[in-house]
Design a protein around this motif. Structure first.
Motif, PDB file in Angstrom:
ATOM      1  N   GLU A  13      83.377  46.108  68.914  1.00  0.00           N
ATOM      2  CA  GLU A  13      82.988  46.519  70.258  1.00  0.00           C
ATOM      3  C   GLU A  13      82.296  47.887  70.297  1.00  0.00           C
ATOM      4  OE1 GLU A  13      86.399  43.656  70.508  1.00  0.00           O
ATOM      5  OE2 GLU A  13      86.011  45.510  69.393  1.00  0.00           O
ATOM      6  N   PRO A  14      82.612  48.823  69.392  1.00  0.00           N
ATOM      7  CA  PRO A  14      81.888  50.097  69.425  1.00  0.00           C
ATOM      8  C   PRO A  14      80.373  49.951  69.263  1.00  0.00           C
ATOM      9  CG  PRO A  14      83.890  50.359  68.150  1.00  0.00           C
ATOM     10  CD  PRO A  14      83.760  48.895  68.449  1.00  0.00           C
ATOM     11  N   ASP A  17      79.042  49.215  72.692  1.00  0.00           N
ATOM     12  CA  ASP A  17      79.089  50.434  73.508  1.00  0.00           C
ATOM     13  C   ASP A  17      77.935  51.375  73.159  1.00  0.00           C
ATOM     14  OD1 ASP A  17      81.398  49.428  74.642  1.00  0.00           O
ATOM     15  OD2 ASP A  17      82.740  50.633  73.382  1.00  0.00           O
ATOM     16  N   ALA A  18      77.689  51.569  71.866  1.00  0.00           N
ATOM     17  CA  ALA A  18      76.612  52.468  71.443  1.00  0.00           C
ATOM     18  C   ALA A  18      75.248  51.908  71.827  1.00  0.00           C
ATOM     19  CB  ALA A  18      76.682  52.693  69.930  1.00  0.00           C
ATOM     20  N   ALA A 389      78.597  53.803  65.041  1.00  0.00           N
ATOM     21  CA  ALA A 389      79.475  52.827  65.687  1.00  0.00           C
ATOM     22  C   ALA A 389      79.980  51.784  64.682  1.00  0.00           C
ATOM     23  CB  ALA A 389      78.752  52.137  66.820  1.00  0.00           C
ATOM     24  N   LYS A 392      82.690  53.430  62.868  1.00  0.00           N
ATOM     25  CA  LYS A 392      83.904  53.471  63.687  1.00  0.00           C
ATOM     26  C   LYS A 392      84.617  52.135  63.681  1.00  0.00           C
ATOM     27  CE  LYS A 392      85.380  54.562  68.417  1.00  0.00           C
ATOM     28  NZ  LYS A 392      84.921  54.996  69.780  1.00  0.00           N
ATOM     29  N   ALA A 393      83.842  51.053  63.750  1.00  0.00           N
ATOM     30  CA  ALA A 393      84.447  49.723  63.748  1.00  0.00           C
ATOM     31  C   ALA A 393      85.153  49.457  62.405  1.00  0.00           C
ATOM     32  CB  ALA A 393      83.371  48.667  63.986  1.00  0.00           C
TER      33      ALA A 393
END
Length: 396
Positions: A13-14, A17-18, A389, A392-393
Motif C-alpha cells: 500500500e505505501p 500512497d506515494a 515506498a 518501506k513495503a
C-alpha cells in the motif's frame, strides 16, 4: 484529486500512497508504476492524463489507461544492453574482443583497441560527434553508424568513462546488426518482448502506431535541454552544458536540432539510447526476467550474466555528466547520482523521470513511466518517492 487506478497486494500500500502523492504534491501529470517481486506482480498503478499539456484532473483530457505506453528515453539503454549480454551468454560475442572484430570499419582513427565491453561501460571515448546528425540522419540507419565508425575518440579508450548519451544508439545498434544480421529492435521484439509478452519496443511497429492513443505524448524538453543529474555543490552539470565546447553539451547535441519525440517517424526509429517505448509493466516485467522466473515468462539472464550486468566497470568522475557515476555492463548501478533500491540494484533512468531497475537480493523489479518532464534531476523526486515506498513495503 487524481483517481489512482490499479491494484497493490497486501503490504505494498505505501506504493499507492506515494503514487497518489506524486499527483498531489510533485507535479505529476500522467504516469504508471509497476512492481514485481520474485516474478509476481505486486503493484500495478496508473493515473492522470495522457495529454502532457493538460492538468491531470482535466475531465476533458484523455485519461491514462491500462496499457498506455510512453517513450522512456535513456531507460531504453538497459533493454539494449541486455541484447549484447544475451548474445555473449549464447557464445555469439566476446565482450573482450575489439569491436573491429565484428565491424571492420570501426577501426578507423585509433579505435582498434576499443573493446565490446567499453561500449557497454561508456569507456569507448566516443560520446560526441564532430559533425552532429540531423534528426533525419539519426534515424536513417546509415548515417549514425558511419559517423561513429569514422569518429576519433575524445580520450584513450578504456582509460576513463563518460556517458555516451546519444552515440550509444549507433554503437550498440550497428554492433548487434553486424553480429546477428538483424536490427536491434527486431532482435528485442523476437527474443525478449514477444517471449515475455512484455509491452516494450525499440522502434514502435506499425500495428502499435495504428492503435489510437496507445502511446501517450511526452512533454518535450526545453531547448537547450539539460542532462539533468543530481549534483553536489560546485559541481554543475548545467554549467557544463552551457559551454558549447564541453563534452557535456556536445554529447547531448549529437542530434541537432532536438528531434520531435512525438513524431511517428521518431517513435518508429530504432534508437536504443533514447527512443524506446514501453509500459511500466513492460519495463518491470523485463527486469523481473533478468533476475528470475516471471509469471507467464522465462528467466533471461543466467547467473553469470547477471553478475556481469551489475559488476562495476566504471566509477568516479564522469567526463560527460561531470558528477561521479557508476556503471556495470550497460547498466547504471546504485549511487549518489542515480539512487536505486539497494547497493546491489542495477537499471537505468530516463531523462524526464522514467526509471526501471532490478534488485536481485530482494527480488524486486520496478518500472515507472511518465509524460511530464522534470528537469535538473536524474534522481527524479517522483521516481524516488516510489522507490522509497517499495523499500518501506519490504521493511514491513
Amino acid at each position: 484529486m487524481v483517481d489512482v487506478q490499479g491494484t497493490v497486494t497486501d503490504g505494498f500500500e505505501p506504493v499507492r500512497d506515494a503514487f497518489a502523492e506524486n499527483f498531489a504534491r510533485r507535479g505529476e501529470r500522467g504516469a504508471a508504476v509497476t512492481v514485481y517481486r520474485d516474478g509476481r506482480k505486486v503493484a500495478d498503478l496508473w493515473g492522470g492524463t495522457k495529454d502532457a499539456d493538460a492538468a491531470p484532473d482535466d475531465t476533458g483530457a484523455a485519461p491514462w489507461a491500462p496499457g498506455t505506453a510512453q517513450i522512456v528515453r535513456s531507460a531504453t539503454k538497459g533493454v539494449a544492453a541486455a541484447v549484447l549480454l544475451l548474445l555473449h551468454q549464447r557464445g555469439q560475442v566476446d565482450l573482450d574482443a575489439p569491436v573491429g572484430t565484428y565491424w571492420p570499419e570501426f577501426k578507423a582513427n585509433g579505435k582498434e583497441r576499443v573493446l565490446v565491453r567499453h561500449l557497454l561501460s561508456h569507456r569507448a571515448g566516443l560520446p560526441v560527434l564532430d559533425a552532429p546528425l540531423t534528426p533525419a540522419e539519426a534515424v536513417d540507419g546509415v548515417s549514425g553508424p558511419r559517423a561513429v565508425a569514422a569518429q576519433a575518440p575524445a580520450w584513450e579508450p578504456g582509460t576513463a568513462h563518460g556517458y555516451h548519451a546519444q552515440t550509444y544508439s549507433w554503437l550498440l545498434g550497428e554492433l548487434v546488426h553486424r553480429i546477428t544480421g538483424r536490427t536491434i529492435g527486431t532482435w528485442v521484439a523476437g527474443e525478449i518482448a514477444r517471449p515475455l509478452a512484455a509491452d516494450l519496443w525499440i522502434g514502435l511497429p506499425e500495428a502499435e502506431r495504428d492503435r489510437a492513443g496507445r502511446v501517450a505524448p511526452v512533454e518535450p524538453p526545453a531547448a537547450p535541454a539539460t542532462p539533468g543529474l543530481r549534483v553536489r555543490p560546485k559541481q554543475s552539470v548545467s554549467a557544463a552544458y552551457d559551454d558549447p565546447d564541453s563534452l557535456t553539451r556536445r554529447a547531448f547535441a549529437a542530434i541537432t536540432p532536438l528531434a520531435d519525440e512525438n513524431d511517428p517517424a521518431y517513435r518508429a526509429a530504432e534508437l536504443p539510447a533514447s527512443a524506446g517505448i514501453a509500459t511500466a509493466d513492460g519495463l518491470a516485467r523485463f527486469y523481473a526476467s533478468l533476475i528470475g522466473d516471471v509469471e507467464g515468462g522465462r528467466r533471461l539472464f543466467a547467473p553469470a550474466t547477471l553478475t556481469l550486468a551489475r559488476t562495476e566497470e566504471s566509477v568516479g568522475p564522469d567526463r560527460v555528466l561531470v558528477v561521479n557515476t557508476r556503471f556495470g555492463l550497460g547498466y547504471m548501478l546504485h549511487g549518489a547520482a542515480s539512487p536505486l533500491l539497494a547497493p546491489g540494484s542495477f537499471g537505468h533512468p530516463g531523462r524526464g523521470g522514467s526509471l526501471a531497475f532490478a534488485d536481485p537480493e530482494s527480488g524486486i523489479a520496478f518500472g515507472y513511466v511518465t509524460n511530464g518532464l522534470q528537469k535538473n534531476v536524474t534522481a527524479d523526486p517522483r521516481a524516488q518517492a516510489l522507490v522509497r515506498a517499495v523499500g518501506k513495503a519490504l521493511a514491513g
